[in-house]
Design an enzyme around this catalytic site. Structure first.
Site, short mmCIF file in Angstrom:
data_model
loop_
_atom_site.label_atom_id
_atom_site.label_comp_id
_atom_site.label_asym_id
_atom_site.label_seq_id
_atom_site.Cartn_x
_atom_site.Cartn_y
_atom_site.Cartn_z
N CYS A 11 0.78 -1.24 0.00
CA CYS A 11 0.00 0.00 0.00
C CYS A 11 0.81 1.28 0.00
O CYS A 11 2.00 1.29 0.29
CB CYS A 11 -0.88 0.06 1.25
SG CYS A 11 -1.90 -1.37 1.46
N GLY A 39 0.44 0.31 -5.22
CA GLY A 39 -0.77 -0.51 -5.19
C GLY A 39 -1.71 -0.11 -6.31
O GLY A 39 -2.01 1.07 -6.47
N ASN A 115 -0.36 1.25 5.66
CA ASN A 115 0.65 0.62 4.82
C ASN A 115 1.49 -0.29 5.71
O ASN A 115 2.10 0.18 6.67
CB ASN A 115 1.53 1.71 4.17
CG ASN A 115 2.73 1.13 3.42
OD1 ASN A 115 3.76 1.77 3.31
ND2 ASN A 115 2.59 -0.06 2.89
N GLY A 116 1.49 -1.58 5.40
CA GLY A 116 2.32 -2.50 6.18
C GLY A 116 1.56 -3.77 6.48
O GLY A 116 0.58 -4.11 5.81
N TYR A 255 13.78 -1.78 -4.77
CA TYR A 255 12.78 -1.94 -5.81
C TYR A 255 11.50 -1.12 -5.63
O TYR A 255 11.00 -0.54 -6.59
CB TYR A 255 12.42 -3.44 -5.90
CG TYR A 255 11.21 -3.79 -6.72
CD1 TYR A 255 11.06 -3.35 -8.04
CD2 TYR A 255 10.19 -4.59 -6.19
CE1 TYR A 255 9.94 -3.69 -8.79
CE2 TYR A 255 9.08 -4.93 -6.94
CZ TYR A 255 8.96 -4.48 -8.24
OH TYR A 255 7.85 -4.80 -8.97
#
Ligand code: SF4
Length: 467
Positions: A11, A39, A115-116, A255
């Protein structure tokens, strides 16, 4: 379940607070669009509507422009909002798992974007279910609402602190409690979170490229274990736990994050270029490679390939053209379908490649299926030698902190040595950047997580929902 031959990110989050009423949904659109790479399966926003004194949320499956484009034309007066982009495989593309989540509870009207991955989620979920809690989603993010709502603390900040103290793993949250904006980063700092300001506007975002989209140049990283509250432009910071071991996800730098972002206090572009240069140095120390060109696997290998080319003195060329409209490629059932999918996405440029010995640079090797097809396509285009170099170490273990890594059995490095991988994919050689040399490419390497390479997970349990 859809399987990809690249790692999947879960996310990206954005929160905005404005001293003056403005069109917050419209302001959320551009930073969310900048975070689209984090995302692509769903997008959503929640905002405080001043005329009605309440939070509204809108979310759906799809990319930001499709889901939220309608808000560019609406005239909504607001001072606070949050937004979210989501990627998922295991939890499925269900709209109920799309975020932000929004509830009304005894602590007020609250919206949340996460996010996570909370690594002790299954234990907390079980405990809550046994005490009667009803969950609306399979997402671990929903746990925070339950914990806040059940807290005996009346002050919302104290209730949030009590809830956060129970959570382990990776979380960068943006929340709204009424029209108050809150940003929280987990104590280990797995995922990045930044806060920036410009002329009465405060934004909290996953990556600084989202701040650029708002023209914000004054910003700072929210510290691991820090919570920031923003009310009417005034920022208050309180510490949840600043002493925990730092575990910044190194894969953000390899990345996931955009190269034009700064994360963990340094440029992603520079870190990635250092990784490519390090691969070139290691090849040189091992006797060098008699190659003609350095070619990236676009986009993920671009910057490392540039670093390799500049360090080695070899020419850099775009020998593969990426079709940006091909979207994310998933593992398809037959070889023909897989080959067609790779061909559709990445097409070799014969005029550059014919008769050449190439160094091919990519960020990581997951199952090896895409690389195998790619090497064959390069050979068909007339390439004489392919030396694949990866700017990450070999992947051996799962991630419990927000990155979708295939099962241990599926990871090619768990069944083959680099020499065997080269044989399997049809390359002349394959080499990975090892952990010790990777550490030389980034600032503060002691503060990074390398668990998917070395298995040293700080929190061993995974989230049962794998949302
Ligand atoms: Fe990042 Fe790997 Fe650590 Fe997961 S296990 S947080 S992907 S470094």
């Amino acid at each position: 379940m859809k399987k990809s031959d690249k790692l999947g990110h879960y996310c990206g989050v954005v929160g905005i607070e404005s001293q003056k009423p403005c069109n917050i949904p419209q302001k959320l659109f551009y930073p969310l669009f900048a975070l689209q790479h984090r995302g692509q399966e769903s997008a959503g926003i929640a905002y405080f509507k001043l005329t009605e004194n309440k939070i509204y949320a809108y979310k759906d499956l799809g990319v930001v422009s499709d889901v939220l484009g309608r808000y560019l034309h609406k005239d909504i007066s607001s001072t606070c909002g949050i937004g979210h982009v989501r990627y998922s495989t295991h939890g499925g593309s269900k709209v109920e798992n799309a975020q932000p989540f929004h509830i009304t509870c005894n602590k007020g009207n609250i919206a949340l974007a996460h996010n996570g991955n909370i690594s002790n989620a299954k234990f907390i979920r079980k405990e809550l279910q046994e005490s009667g809690a009803i969950f609306q989603t399979t997402s671990d993010s929903e746990l925070l609402f339950h914990l806040i709502s059940r807290s005996k603390e009346e002050n919302i900040q104290a209730a949030i602190k009590e809830a956060i103290d129970r959570l382990e793993g990776a979380f960068s949250f943006v929340m709204m409690v009424g029209k108050v904006l809150i940003g929280i980063r987990d104590r280990n700092g797995y995922r990045p979170l930044y806060i920036g300001k410009k002329k009465g506007l405060t934004a909290i975002v996953s990556e600084t490229c989202a701040l650029d989209s708002l023209g914000i140049q004054e910003y700072r990283e929210i510290n691991p274990g820090e919570a920031v509250t923003v009310i009417n432009g005034e920022e208050t910071s309180y510490n949840l736990d600043l002493d925990a071991k730092k575990q910044n996800c190194i894969f953000e730098q390899i990345y996931f994050a955009r190269p034009d972002s700064e994360i963990y206090g340094e440029s992603v572009y520079n870190a990635r270029k250092n990784m490519g240069a390090m691969l070139a140095k290691l090849d040189r120390e091992n006797g060098g490679i008699n190659a003609d060109l350095v070619i990236p696997v676009p986009e993920s290998g671009n910057v490392a390939a540039l670093g390799y080319a500049q360090e080695s003195g070899l020419p850099f060329e775009f020998g593969l053209t990426r079709n940006f409209y091909a979207g994310r490629s998933f593992i398809l059932p037959t070889t023909e379908e897989r080959e067609l999918a790779v061909k559709t996405k990445l097409n070799p440029n014969k005029s550059i490649l014919k008769g050449k010995k190439i160094i091919l640079i990519d960020d990581s090797l997951v199952r090896g299926t895409t690389s195998k097809i790619l090497v064959r396509l390069l050979r068909e285009a007339g390439v004489k030698e392919v030396h694949l170099r990866l700017s990450s170490p070999e992947l051996h273990h799962p991630c419990y902190y927000g990155i979708d890594i295939p099962t241990t059995k599926e990871l090619i490095s768990n069944s083959k040595s680099p020499k065997e991988i080269a044989e399997f994919i049809g390359a002349d050689s394959v080499k990975f950047l090892d952990i010790e040399n990777l550490k030389l490419c980034v600032k503060n390497p002691e503060n990074k997580c390398y668990a998917c390479f070395n298995g040293e997970h700080l929190y061993p349990q995974g989230c049962e929902c794998n949302c």
